[in-house]
Design an enzyme around this catalytic site. Structure first.
Site, PDB file in Angstrom:
ATOM      1  N   ALA A  47      43.297  32.445  33.669  1.00 50.19           N
ATOM      2  CA  ALA A  47      44.021  32.544  32.484  1.00 50.19           C
ATOM      3  C   ALA A  47      43.203  32.552  31.404  1.00 50.19           C
ATOM      4  CB  ALA A  47      45.368  31.514  31.911  1.00 50.19           C
ATOM      5  N   ASN A  48      42.069  31.911  31.245  1.00 52.87           N
ATOM      6  CA  ASN A  48      41.241  31.796  30.115  1.00 52.87           C
ATOM      7  C   ASN A  48      40.274  33.120  30.344  1.00 52.87           C
ATOM      8  OD1 ASN A  48      41.891  29.349  29.485  1.00 52.87           O
ATOM      9  ND2 ASN A  48      40.156  28.493  30.674  1.00 52.87           N
ATOM     10  N   LEU A 226      23.735  29.127  32.603  1.00 45.39           N
ATOM     11  CA  LEU A 226      23.007  28.034  32.370  1.00 45.39           C
ATOM     12  C   LEU A 226      23.401  27.066  31.404  1.00 45.39           C
ATOM     13  CD1 LEU A 226      19.653  29.517  33.594  1.00 45.39           C
ATOM     14  CD2 LEU A 226      21.064  28.267  35.057  1.00 45.39           C
ATOM     15  N   GLY A 230      21.516  29.404  28.516  1.00 43.56           N
ATOM     16  CA  GLY A 230      21.471  30.548  28.597  1.00 43.56           C
ATOM     17  C   GLY A 230      21.958  30.970  29.803  1.00 43.56           C
ATOM     18  N   ALA A 254      35.659  26.201  28.764  1.00 52.10           N
ATOM     19  CA  ALA A 254      36.205  27.578  28.908  1.00 52.10           C
ATOM     20  C   ALA A 254      34.982  28.427  28.354  1.00 52.10           C
ATOM     21  CB  ALA A 254      37.167  28.032  28.024  1.00 52.10           C
ATOM     22  N   ALA A 255      33.880  27.720  28.026  1.00 53.05           N
ATOM     23  CA  ALA A 255      32.429  28.743  27.759  1.00 53.05           C
ATOM     24  C   ALA A 255      32.168  29.714  28.956  1.00 53.05           C
ATOM     25  CB  ALA A 255      31.467  28.006  27.437  1.00 53.05           C
ATOM     26  N   ASP A 257      34.173  30.850  30.891  1.00 51.73           N
ATOM     27  CA  ASP A 257      35.131  31.956  31.308  1.00 51.73           C
ATOM     28  C   ASP A 257      35.114  32.753  30.206  1.00 51.73           C
ATOM     29  OD1 ASP A 257      36.021  29.923  33.221  1.00 51.73           O
ATOM     30  OD2 ASP A 257      37.366  29.196  31.798  1.00 51.73           O
TER      31      ASP A 257
HETATM   32  O1  RIB Z   1      36.958  26.699  32.894  1.00 51.66           O
HETATM   33  C1  RIB Z   1      37.569  25.810  32.072  1.00 51.66           C
HETATM   34  C2  RIB Z   1      39.090  25.470  32.954  1.00 51.66           C
HETATM   35  O2  RIB Z   1      38.844  24.782  34.020  1.00 51.66           O
HETATM   36  C3  RIB Z   1      39.971  24.464  32.042  1.00 51.66           C
HETATM   37  O3  RIB Z   1      40.794  25.512  31.065  1.00 51.66           O
HETATM   38  C4  RIB Z   1      40.795  24.051  33.002  1.00 51.66           C
HETATM   39  O4  RIB Z   1      42.173  24.285  33.149  1.00 51.66           O
HETATM   40  C5  RIB Z   1      39.814  24.210  34.374  1.00 51.66           C
HETATM   41  O5  RIB Z   1      40.677  25.020  35.131  1.00 51.66           O
END
Ligand code: RIB
Length: 314
Positions: A47-48, A226, A230, A254-255, A257
């Site tokens: 979802a992210n 990384l 980076g 979530a970086a 993602d």
């Molecule tokens: O990549 C970050 C995500 O990993 C979080 O939002 C958490 O839900 C886990 O799935």
């Protein structure tokens, strides 16, 4: 090639409710440790990525599964608020919505425990039902936070239709070579690369060597995340490091993602891989400057403004 605003991406993956606290350190086994700043955010690696790609201007359909509970409602509302097509999201009456328990530490690192719950109810048939949709999209991206047979079905359908396929190899998991080979781009972080290859990964040399192992297995392109160092592109022809953008770290969740979402949208709109990785580095860097998974994902305008500041050395 479609322009950025016309790019259509199907994301097959997980959706989680993130329960976040700040803690001084990890508790020991049997210990109760006080934490603070309890917050709830929409998250989940799939979802992210869906929200990240939508904010960067792509048209997104998300295929996933959440529980038939209020947390599931909350996650659905978050996706819809970002103009994501949720027609293909399953509601599971038996399992709770996936939930992640996230601790943030003073040094800027986090640790995450996930109960995948309803994410594990997603089946290959749920993806196969969307075959026509996948055939019309420009790209498909997926993650390892749903059952492997779902990842395989998704990549297989997209590959059959000749679409760009991106596998974000998170969370750390072993993954059959047959699945890895279905992805045009495999993008793990160091821990995930270690899980995929069985190699110890720490620093550029070992990362490059471990990525080389994936190439030997038949993967064509590895884009390594990384973190504060980076990213790195490793293919049969080249290996190149892309330095990180310096930012004030608030929450790294979530970086990765944000990075994968940006990489996918850029490549699907025809960008060269090096350009796409630079843009993805910037999107990932911006994501660490805000608290929470989905609230931290930047828009295309925010990435452009950040890139302009970087160019002026501000
Ligand atoms: O990549 C970050 C995500 O990993 C979080 O939002 C958490 O839900 C886990 O799935």
């Amino acid at each position: 090639m479609p322009r950025r605003g016309e790019v259509q991406v199907v994301v097959v993956g997980s959706a989680n409710f993130d329960v976040v606290v700040k803690a001084a350190r990890l508790p020991q086994e049997g210990e109760s440790l006080l934490a603070s700043n309890l917050k709830f955010f929409p998250g989940g690696k799939g979802a992210n990525q869906a929200v990240g790609a939508a904010r960067l201007g792509a048209k997104i359909t998300f295929i996933g599964s959440v529980g038939q509970d209020v947390i599931g409602d909350f996650l659905m509302q978050g996706l819809e608020a970002n103009s994501i097509d949720t027609t293909w999201v399953k509601r599971d009456p038996q399992r709770s919505t996936g939930t992640a328990f996230i601790m943030l530490f003073p040094n800027g690192n986090n640790c995450i425990t996930v109960d995948p719950g309803a994410n594990m109810s997603l089946t290959p048939a749920d993806v196969e039902r969307a075959e026509t949709l996948i055939a019309k999209a420009d790209a498909l991206s997926t993650v390892l936070e749903v059952p492997p047979e779902v990842v395989e079905a998704a990549l297989r359908l997209a590959r059959k239709a000749g679409k760009l396929t991106v596998l974000d190899a998170g969370p750390p998991r072993n993954c059959p070579t047959e699945i890895l080979k279905l992805a045009d781009i495999v993008s793990p972080n160091e821990t995930e690369l270690a899980s995929l290859t069985g190699e110890e990964v720490s620093g550029h040399v070992s990362a490059r060597e471990a990525a080389g192992k994936l190439l030997e297995l038949g993967v064509k392109t590895v884009v390594l995340k990384l973190g504060s160092d980076g990213s790195m592109l490793v293919t049969g022809k080249t290996s190149k490091h892309f330095p990180a953008c310096r930012v004030n770290v608030v929450d790294p969740t979530a970086a990765g993602d944000a990075f994968t979402a940006a990489l996918t949208v850029q490549l699907a709109s025809g960008a060269k891989i090096e350009t796409a990785i630079r843009y993805a580095n910037q999107a990932g860097a911006l994501a660490v400057t805000k608290l929470g998974a989905q609230p931290s994902l930047p828009t295309h305008e925010e990435v452009e403004a950040f890139a302009a500041r970087l160019a002026k050395n501000l």
